[in-house]
Design a protein around this motif. Structure first.
Motif, PDB file in Angstrom:
ATOM      1  N   ASP A 312      -7.467  -9.578 -33.536  1.00 50.02           N
ATOM      2  CA  ASP A 312      -7.673  -8.126 -33.462  1.00 50.02           C
ATOM      3  C   ASP A 312      -8.021  -7.513 -34.804  1.00 50.02           C
ATOM      4  OD1 ASP A 312      -5.219  -8.237 -34.757  1.00 50.02           O
ATOM      5  OD2 ASP A 312      -4.283  -6.685 -33.519  1.00 50.02           O
ATOM      6  N   THR A 314      -9.995  -5.915 -37.882  1.00 47.11           N
ATOM      7  CA  THR A 314     -11.129  -4.978 -37.890  1.00 47.11           C
ATOM      8  C   THR A 314     -11.816  -4.907 -39.253  1.00 47.11           C
ATOM      9  OG1 THR A 314      -9.646  -3.159 -38.486  1.00 47.11           O
ATOM     10  CG2 THR A 314     -10.025  -3.538 -36.125  1.00 47.11           C
ATOM     11  N   ASP A 335      -7.281  -6.326 -27.628  1.00 42.23           N
ATOM     12  CA  ASP A 335      -6.508  -5.093 -27.487  1.00 42.23           C
ATOM     13  C   ASP A 335      -6.309  -4.797 -26.002  1.00 42.23           C
ATOM     14  OD1 ASP A 335      -5.405  -2.529 -27.530  1.00 42.23           O
ATOM     15  OD2 ASP A 335      -6.440  -2.021 -29.397  1.00 42.23           O
ATOM     16  N   ARG A 354      -8.708   4.483 -29.817  1.00 41.45           N
ATOM     17  CA  ARG A 354      -8.195   3.762 -30.983  1.00 41.45           C
ATOM     18  C   ARG A 354      -8.003   2.314 -30.558  1.00 41.45           C
ATOM     19  NH1 ARG A 354      -3.391   5.317 -35.143  1.00 41.45           N
ATOM     20  NH2 ARG A 354      -5.162   6.524 -35.949  1.00 41.45           N
ATOM     21  N   PHE A 355      -8.540   1.368 -31.358  1.00 42.14           N
ATOM     22  CA  PHE A 355      -8.426  -0.039 -30.962  1.00 42.14           C
ATOM     23  C   PHE A 355      -8.342  -0.933 -32.187  1.00 42.14           C
ATOM     24  CE2 PHE A 355     -12.948   0.905 -31.283  1.00 42.14           C
ATOM     25  CZ  PHE A 355     -13.488  -0.207 -31.920  1.00 42.14           C
ATOM     26  N   LYS A 358      -3.527  -4.149 -34.542  1.00 42.34           N
ATOM     27  CA  LYS A 358      -2.154  -3.799 -34.179  1.00 42.34           C
ATOM     28  C   LYS A 358      -1.163  -4.940 -34.416  1.00 42.34           C
ATOM     29  CE  LYS A 358      -3.351  -0.505 -30.490  1.00 42.34           C
ATOM     30  NZ  LYS A 358      -4.816  -0.581 -30.534  1.00 42.34           N
ATOM     31  N   ASN A 365      -7.310  -1.802 -40.449  1.00 42.13           N
ATOM     32  CA  ASN A 365      -6.738  -0.610 -39.825  1.00 42.13           C
ATOM     33  C   ASN A 365      -7.348  -0.397 -38.446  1.00 42.13           C
ATOM     34  OD1 ASN A 365      -5.169   0.231 -42.147  1.00 42.13           O
ATOM     35  ND2 ASN A 365      -7.138   0.762 -43.102  1.00 42.13           N
ATOM     36  N   PRO A 366      -6.607   0.238 -37.534  1.00 45.16           N
ATOM     37  CA  PRO A 366      -7.188   0.551 -36.224  1.00 45.16           C
ATOM     38  C   PRO A 366      -8.451   1.394 -36.372  1.00 45.16           C
ATOM     39  CG  PRO A 366      -4.812   0.911 -36.202  1.00 45.16           C
ATOM     40  CD  PRO A 366      -5.193   0.674 -37.631  1.00 45.16           C
ATOM     41  N   ASP A 368     -10.869   4.299 -34.958  1.00 46.23           N
ATOM     42  CA  ASP A 368     -10.905   5.495 -34.118  1.00 46.23           C
ATOM     43  C   ASP A 368     -12.355   5.910 -33.941  1.00 46.23           C
ATOM     44  OD1 ASP A 368      -8.007   6.304 -33.742  1.00 46.23           O
ATOM     45  OD2 ASP A 368      -8.090   6.158 -35.925  1.00 46.23           O
TER      46      ASP A 368
END
Length: 489
Positions: A312, A314, A335, A354-355, A358, A365-366, A368
């Motif tokens: 996950d 980013t 996610d 937001r993805f 996590k 960072n997530p 948005d």
């Protein structure tokens, strides 16, 4: 002849925060006796090959349970013990048997068990006694412990990374087993501790030539039944971490020991030269955006669910966004909650979302964004050789010229069908970002104009010299510079 076969496999990244219970095996593969599909998964080829071999021989194949969970962190104790005991009870019910032929991975770690495969094999040996043949196919990214070697007659290991040969090696396993049962050979297995841990992609030199050498020796010397390399798995914090070489000969233990040692020292002499050149996310994006031919594949190589991470991260996506890159496809970002939100919104909807990022520190960072839900697939899957790897439920979202696949079932990026399954033609994209260390290479190299191996963030413990091991040995390279002294000169 009566042969018992079963499979119990996963790969444990002991640093991963994602734990495995029985539900994870059931989500990936749980096949009770006789229910295994016709095509093999990575560690279950001994079952499907065994069906063919025993049918041709007129022998009886008794199938036990086959269970595989996609790599993650610690395996729940009840899950391991329950699956282990299920298979052991099936073996007891099948007695008497002439052989036990297994599909294992070799890098499992469970709560209370640093060496589950050693525990499993030892219990099998106790049940069948010393005279019954016990053998298994292993993944090279595993831990070869003394306990396992003591319990088995021989092992055969995938030679290739990416693992394109797991069916071929299962055929080798069965060939040796049949020849042993019919009295033509007597396997003698020797293991050499290379006293190192490294990454050995066979898609490049020098490992390509080394594997070719193993196969040439096997082909030219009838007394050499099998040669293998256990690469080791650097994300597994276990006492017997490290690379090993295996030689199996016909009744010649001294020859096996000599071959294993010579090959192991040859590997050791090339330490530090096997890994591909890795670049950071800034250089990867710069090179991909400047490329004159497309698509360029960026392998986010250490955020690899096949090595137990969440998948996950980013970091690469954020860099692409910051640089204004377009005509990009990302496959995948794990996610499950974001997938549920997209499914509820429905295809065609435009929603704030937001993805990503996590699971753990070091993954970025997530994100948005206002996204369009392009497609939702409840049971998405991609090809992996002759079989399929599921990654759905999944959602295809789009924003600012970037397509992203969000998935629920963690799996690495094996094949371009990952994208086509979600309605994306990967050959029309300028940049493809995938999550895999090297398994992607066999399929993606066929469509890529260039492949960039990107080390972004810190989702995976990829430097054994600095990994925060608590249990792993410290007397191997690169923890120390010369683990063999003058012997390796």
């Amino acid at each position: 002849m009566r042969i018992f076969t079963a499979a119990l496999a996963t790969e444990t990244n002991t640093f991963s925060p994602i734990c495995i219970d029985r539900r994870d095996f059931e989500a990936s593969l749980y096949a009770p006796p006789g229910k295994h599909p016709a095509t093999p998964t990575l560690c279950t080829a001994p079952i499907t090959v065994g069906r063919k071999v025993t049918a041709e021989m007129g022998w009886t194949l008794i199938e036990g349970t086959a269970a595989w969970a996609d790599p993650a962190g610690l395996v729940n104790r009840l899950a391991y013990e329950g699956l282990r005991d299920e298979i052991l009870d099936q073996l007891r019910a099948a007695l008497p048997v002439d052989a036990v032929v297994l599909g294992l991975h070799g890098a499992m770690v469970a709560d209370g068990y640093l060496d589950p495969e050693g525990d499993f094999l030892s219990r099998i040996r106790e049940i069948v006694g010393p005279e019954v043949l016990v053998c298994a196919e292993l993944d090279p990214h595993s831990h070869l412990t003394e306990k396992r070697v003591a319990a088995a007659d021989f092992f055969v290991v995938f030679k290739e990374f990416p693992h394109t040969d797991f069916v071929d090696r299962a055929e080798d396993l069965w060939r040796i087993a049949v020849d042993t049962l019919e009295g033509r050979v007597k396997p003698e297995m020797a293991v050499f501790d290379c006293r190192m841990i490294d990454v050995f992609p066979t898609s490049k030199e020098p490992m390509r030539s080394f594997v070719d050498k193993l196969m040439a020796i096997e082909a030219s010397d009838a007394e050499v039944l099998s040669l293998s390399v256990i690469h080791g798995f650097m994300a597994g914090d276990v006492p017997e971490l490290g690379t090993k070489t295996i030689a199996v000969t016909n009744g010649q233990p001294d020859k096996a020991a000599r071959l294993a040692r010579e090959l192991g020292l040859e590997l050791y002499s090339k330490r530090g030269t096997f890994r591909v050149a890795e670049i950071n996310e800034k250089e990867a994006v710069s090179r991909a955006m400047a490329a004159s031919s497309r698509p360029v594949v960026i392998a986010d190589m250490w955020d690899n669910p096949g090595g137990g991470t969440a998948g996950d991260a980013t970091v690469v996506l954020a860099e692409l966004m910051a640089r204004g890159a377009t005509n990009v496809a990302i496959g995948t970002i794990w996610d499950p909650i974001a997938v549920q939100i997209c499914a509820a919104a429905g295809e065609g909807a435009e929603i704030p979302l937001r993805f990503g990022a996590k699971s753990a520190p070091g993954t970025g960072n997530p994100i948005d964004a206002i996204v369009q839900v392009v497609r939702v697939v409840p049971d998405a899957a991609m090809r992996f050789g002759e079989s399929f790897a599921e990654f759905g439920p999944a959602a295809h979202i789009r924003f600012n010229g970037i397509d992203v696949i969000l998935n629920t079932v963690r799996v690495q990026s094996y094949d371009p069908s990952l994208f086509t399954a979600m309605g994306i033609d990967p050959t029309t994209k300028d940049i493809l970002v995938i999550k895999s260390t090297n398994h992607f290479y066999a399929a993606f190299s066929k469509i890529a104009s260039d492949i960039l191996y990107c080390s972004a963030g810190t989702p995976y413990p990829n430097n054994p010299a600095t990994n925060p091991y608590r249990r792993a040995r410290k007397d191997i390279w690169p923890m120390i510079e010369n683990a063999h002294g003058t012997e390796a000169a």
